[in-house]
Each structure stands twice: as structure tokens, then as C-alpha cells.
Design a protein around this motif. Sequence first.
Motif, PDB file in Angstrom:
ATOM      1  N   ILE A  78      29.768 -13.931  36.500  1.00  0.00           N
ATOM      2  CA  ILE A  78      30.682 -15.076  36.515  1.00  0.00           C
ATOM      3  C   ILE A  78      30.446 -15.872  35.246  1.00  0.00           C
ATOM      4  CG2 ILE A  78      31.121 -17.272  37.668  1.00  0.00           C
ATOM      5  CD1 ILE A  78      30.518 -15.789  40.284  1.00  0.00           C
ATOM      6  N   SER A  79      31.523 -16.285  34.608  1.00  0.00           N
ATOM      7  CA  SER A  79      31.359 -17.005  33.357  1.00  0.00           C
ATOM      8  C   SER A  79      32.019 -18.382  33.439  1.00  0.00           C
ATOM      9  CB  SER A  79      31.923 -16.173  32.200  1.00  0.00           C
ATOM     10  OG  SER A  79      33.113 -16.646  31.721  1.00  0.00           O
ATOM     11  N   VAL A  80      31.416 -19.315  32.740  1.00  0.00           N
ATOM     12  CA  VAL A  80      31.974 -20.668  32.677  1.00  0.00           C
ATOM     13  C   VAL A  80      33.328 -20.633  31.978  1.00  0.00           C
ATOM     14  CG1 VAL A  80      31.599 -22.986  31.753  1.00  0.00           C
ATOM     15  CG2 VAL A  80      29.700 -21.720  32.730  1.00  0.00           C
ATOM     16  N   GLY A  81      33.461 -19.772  30.971  1.00  0.00           N
ATOM     17  CA  GLY A  81      34.732 -19.660  30.253  1.00  0.00           C
ATOM     18  C   GLY A  81      35.857 -19.203  31.166  1.00  0.00           C
ATOM     19  N   SER A  82      35.604 -18.164  31.963  1.00  0.00           N
ATOM     20  CA  SER A  82      36.624 -17.675  32.893  1.00  0.00           C
ATOM     21  C   SER A  82      36.966 -18.727  33.937  1.00  0.00           C
ATOM     22  CB  SER A  82      36.140 -16.404  33.582  1.00  0.00           C
ATOM     23  OG  SER A  82      35.940 -15.388  32.653  1.00  0.00           O
ATOM     24  N   THR A  83      35.950 -19.420  34.420  1.00  0.00           N
ATOM     25  CA  THR A  83      36.183 -20.484  35.394  1.00  0.00           C
ATOM     26  C   THR A  83      37.009 -21.599  34.766  1.00  0.00           C
ATOM     27  OG1 THR A  83      34.124 -19.926  36.516  1.00  0.00           O
ATOM     28  CG2 THR A  83      35.044 -22.101  36.961  1.00  0.00           C
ATOM     29  N   GLY A  84      36.757 -21.898  33.499  1.00  0.00           N
ATOM     30  CA  GLY A  84      37.547 -22.912  32.795  1.00  0.00           C
ATOM     31  C   GLY A  84      39.006 -22.511  32.644  1.00  0.00           C
ATOM     32  N   PHE A  85      39.251 -21.230  32.344  1.00  0.00           N
ATOM     33  CA  PHE A  85      40.630 -20.754  32.267  1.00  0.00           C
ATOM     34  C   PHE A  85      41.318 -20.881  33.624  1.00  0.00           C
ATOM     35  CE2 PHE A  85      39.413 -18.351  28.363  1.00  0.00           C
ATOM     36  CZ  PHE A  85      40.370 -18.909  27.524  1.00  0.00           C
ATOM     37  N   ALA A  86      40.585 -20.588  34.698  1.00  0.00           N
ATOM     38  CA  ALA A  86      41.156 -20.736  36.037  1.00  0.00           C
ATOM     39  C   ALA A  86      41.525 -22.198  36.299  1.00  0.00           C
ATOM     40  CB  ALA A  86      40.184 -20.224  37.088  1.00  0.00           C
ATOM     41  N   LEU A  87      40.641 -23.108  35.894  1.00  0.00           N
ATOM     42  CA  LEU A  87      40.925 -24.538  36.098  1.00  0.00           C
ATOM     43  C   LEU A  87      42.173 -24.978  35.347  1.00  0.00           C
ATOM     44  CD1 LEU A  87      37.334 -26.062  35.969  1.00  0.00           C
ATOM     45  CD2 LEU A  87      38.875 -26.005  37.944  1.00  0.00           C
ATOM     46  N   THR A  88      42.417 -24.412  34.178  1.00  0.00           N
ATOM     47  CA  THR A  88      43.631 -24.789  33.439  1.00  0.00           C
ATOM     48  C   THR A  88      44.874 -24.145  34.041  1.00  0.00           C
ATOM     49  OG1 THR A  88      43.369 -22.998  31.825  1.00  0.00           O
ATOM     50  CG2 THR A  88      42.383 -25.126  31.278  1.00  0.00           C
ATOM     51  N   ALA A  89      44.711 -23.058  34.768  1.00  0.00           N
ATOM     52  CA  ALA A  89      45.866 -22.393  35.373  1.00  0.00           C
ATOM     53  C   ALA A  89      46.397 -23.153  36.587  1.00  0.00           C
ATOM     54  CB  ALA A  89      45.492 -20.964  35.776  1.00  0.00           C
ATOM     55  N   TYR A  90      45.520 -23.850  37.310  1.00  0.00           N
ATOM     56  CA  TYR A  90      45.934 -24.491  38.559  1.00  0.00           C
ATOM     57  C   TYR A  90      47.026 -25.549  38.373  1.00  0.00           C
ATOM     58  CZ  TYR A  90      41.738 -22.117  40.227  1.00  0.00           C
ATOM     59  OH  TYR A  90      40.780 -21.183  40.518  1.00  0.00           O
ATOM     60  N   PRO A  91      46.915 -26.482  37.425  1.00  0.00           N
ATOM     61  CA  PRO A  91      48.013 -27.438  37.280  1.00  0.00           C
ATOM     62  C   PRO A  91      49.313 -26.787  36.794  1.00  0.00           C
ATOM     63  CG  PRO A  91      46.281 -27.879  35.659  1.00  0.00           C
ATOM     64  CD  PRO A  91      45.782 -26.820  36.577  1.00  0.00           C
ATOM     65  N   ILE A  92      49.188 -25.692  36.052  1.00  0.00           N
ATOM     66  CA  ILE A  92      50.389 -24.973  35.621  1.00  0.00           C
ATOM     67  C   ILE A  92      51.094 -24.368  36.835  1.00  0.00           C
ATOM     68  CG2 ILE A  92      51.219 -22.976  34.300  1.00  0.00           C
ATOM     69  CD1 ILE A  92      48.872 -23.614  32.315  1.00  0.00           C
ATOM     70  N   GLY A  93      50.301 -23.759  37.730  1.00  0.00           N
ATOM     71  CA  GLY A  93      50.880 -23.193  38.949  1.00  0.00           C
ATOM     72  C   GLY A  93      51.515 -24.257  39.831  1.00  0.00           C
ATOM     73  N   ALA A  94      50.906 -25.431  39.879  1.00  0.00           N
ATOM     74  CA  ALA A  94      51.478 -26.525  40.672  1.00  0.00           C
ATOM     75  C   ALA A  94      52.772 -27.027  40.033  1.00  0.00           C
ATOM     76  CB  ALA A  94      50.470 -27.661  40.802  1.00  0.00           C
ATOM     77  N   GLU A  95      52.772 -27.136  38.726  1.00  0.00           N
ATOM     78  CA  GLU A  95      53.975 -27.620  38.033  1.00  0.00           C
ATOM     79  C   GLU A  95      55.136 -26.654  38.207  1.00  0.00           C
ATOM     80  OE1 GLU A  95      56.058 -30.466  35.993  1.00  0.00           O
ATOM     81  OE2 GLU A  95      53.987 -30.602  36.677  1.00  0.00           O
ATOM     82  N   ARG A  96      54.836 -25.368  38.242  1.00  0.00           N
ATOM     83  CA  ARG A  96      55.874 -24.352  38.403  1.00  0.00           C
ATOM     84  C   ARG A  96      56.171 -24.066  39.881  1.00  0.00           C
ATOM     85  NH1 ARG A  96      54.569 -24.064  33.521  1.00  0.00           N
ATOM     86  NH2 ARG A  96      55.154 -22.784  31.824  1.00  0.00           N
ATOM     87  N   ARG A  97      55.476 -24.771  40.767  1.00  0.00           N
ATOM     88  CA  ARG A  97      55.671 -24.688  42.222  1.00  0.00           C
ATOM     89  C   ARG A  97      55.327 -23.324  42.799  1.00  0.00           C
ATOM     90  NH1 ARG A  97      61.026 -28.302  42.022  1.00  0.00           N
ATOM     91  NH2 ARG A  97      59.952 -30.285  41.841  1.00  0.00           N
ATOM     92  N   TRP A  98      54.342 -22.645  42.197  1.00  0.00           N
ATOM     93  CA  TRP A  98      53.831 -21.406  42.770  1.00  0.00           C
ATOM     94  C   TRP A  98      52.825 -21.728  43.856  1.00  0.00           C
ATOM     95  CZ3 TRP A  98      53.015 -19.794  37.096  1.00  0.00           C
ATOM     96  CH2 TRP A  98      54.224 -19.380  36.550  1.00  0.00           C
ATOM     97  N   VAL A  99      52.194 -22.875  43.756  1.00  0.00           N
ATOM     98  CA  VAL A  99      51.340 -23.443  44.802  1.00  0.00           C
ATOM     99  C   VAL A  99      51.671 -24.927  44.847  1.00  0.00           C
ATOM    100  CG1 VAL A  99      49.461 -21.770  44.561  1.00  0.00           C
ATOM    101  CG2 VAL A  99      49.408 -23.861  43.217  1.00  0.00           C
ATOM    102  N   THR A 100      51.283 -25.577  45.923  1.00  0.00           N
ATOM    103  CA  THR A 100      51.546 -27.010  46.009  1.00  0.00           C
ATOM    104  C   THR A 100      50.533 -27.782  45.162  1.00  0.00           C
ATOM    105  OG1 THR A 100      50.099 -27.360  47.911  1.00  0.00           O
ATOM    106  CG2 THR A 100      52.406 -26.740  48.371  1.00  0.00           C
ATOM    107  N   ARG A 101      50.867 -29.002  44.842  1.00  0.00           N
ATOM    108  CA  ARG A 101      49.939 -29.858  44.095  1.00  0.00           C
ATOM    109  C   ARG A 101      48.655 -30.069  44.902  1.00  0.00           C
ATOM    110  NH1 ARG A 101      51.893 -32.619  39.729  1.00  0.00           N
ATOM    111  NH2 ARG A 101      50.537 -34.409  40.057  1.00  0.00           N
ATOM    112  N   GLU A 102      48.794 -30.174  46.214  1.00  0.00           N
ATOM    113  CA  GLU A 102      47.628 -30.363  47.061  1.00  0.00           C
ATOM    114  C   GLU A 102      46.706 -29.138  47.020  1.00  0.00           C
ATOM    115  OE1 GLU A 102      50.824 -30.893  48.125  1.00  0.00           O
ATOM    116  OE2 GLU A 102      50.718 -33.067  47.916  1.00  0.00           O
ATOM    117  N   GLN A 103      47.291 -27.940  47.039  1.00  0.00           N
ATOM    118  CA  GLN A 103      46.477 -26.728  46.952  1.00  0.00           C
ATOM    119  C   GLN A 103      45.730 -26.669  45.614  1.00  0.00           C
ATOM    120  OE1 GLN A 103      49.800 -24.054  47.734  1.00  0.00           O
ATOM    121  NE2 GLN A 103      48.625 -23.169  49.436  1.00  0.00           N
ATOM    122  N   ALA A 104      46.434 -26.966  44.534  1.00  0.00           N
ATOM    123  CA  ALA A 104      45.810 -26.943  43.210  1.00  0.00           C
ATOM    124  C   ALA A 104      44.723 -28.007  43.104  1.00  0.00           C
ATOM    125  CB  ALA A 104      46.863 -27.146  42.125  1.00  0.00           C
TER     126      ALA A 104
END
Length: 122
Positions: A78-104
Motif C-alpha cells: 500500500i502506498s501513500v501516493g496511491s491513497t492520495g490519488f484515491a482521495l483526489t478521485a472521491y470529490p470528482i466522483g461526487a461532482e459527477r454524481r457517480w457517488v453521493t457527496r455523503e459517500q465521498a
Amino acid sequence: MKRFRILPWLWVLGLVLTVGRVQAGGSATAVAPKASAQSLAERAFVDTLERRTFFFFWDLADPNTGLMHDRWPTRSFISVGSTGFALTAYPIGAERRWVTREQAATRTLRTLEFLWNAKQDT
């Protein structure tokens, strides 16, 4: 006591989740994006790539800790870099409504709390 340790991370989470709104809101200092000359096929490809990339991080990150493996399909470290990329993906997914803002927000908060409480060592 634990509540006070989480407050800085909640502030960061709020900042991350509102960046898209500020940029989309058309503030006086925002610069209008340039018109794109993408064809419909190119736009469809980019849309699919964005969605698949988001769900790569959403589906493969540990939902309890938020930690992300560095490589896939080989279950590597597990890498901090990969985890950081995941963290940046969550608000993008919420903005595009692939997940809810609450889930993100929940997934992001779990990740930040895990990292905050993780044992630190030399």
C-alpha cells in the motif's frame, strides 16, 4: 479530545469538496475554459476513461481504512501516493454524481482518520 484532532481534517475535507463549486460558480477571478475541438467519439472516450478511473479507486481502496494498493491486479504494498490519488478521485466522483457527496465525504473522512490515528514510527 478525539474530536479536536479531527477538526483540522474536516476543514481540509470541506475545502476539497467545495473547490469544484467555487470553480463552477463563475467567480469574478475565474478564467473561462477554452473551447475544445473534441469530436463526439473523443468526448465519449474521455468520459468513459474518467468514470473507469474513478471506480478503479472507489472499488479497490479498502472501504474501512481508505488505503489503496500501489498496483493491480497484483496485490502489492500500500502506498501513500496511491491513497492520495484515491482521495483526489472521491470529490470528482461526487461532482459527477457517480457517488453521493455523503459517500465521498464518509470515505474521505475514514481515510484521514485512519492515517491520523495510525502508529507512527521511525
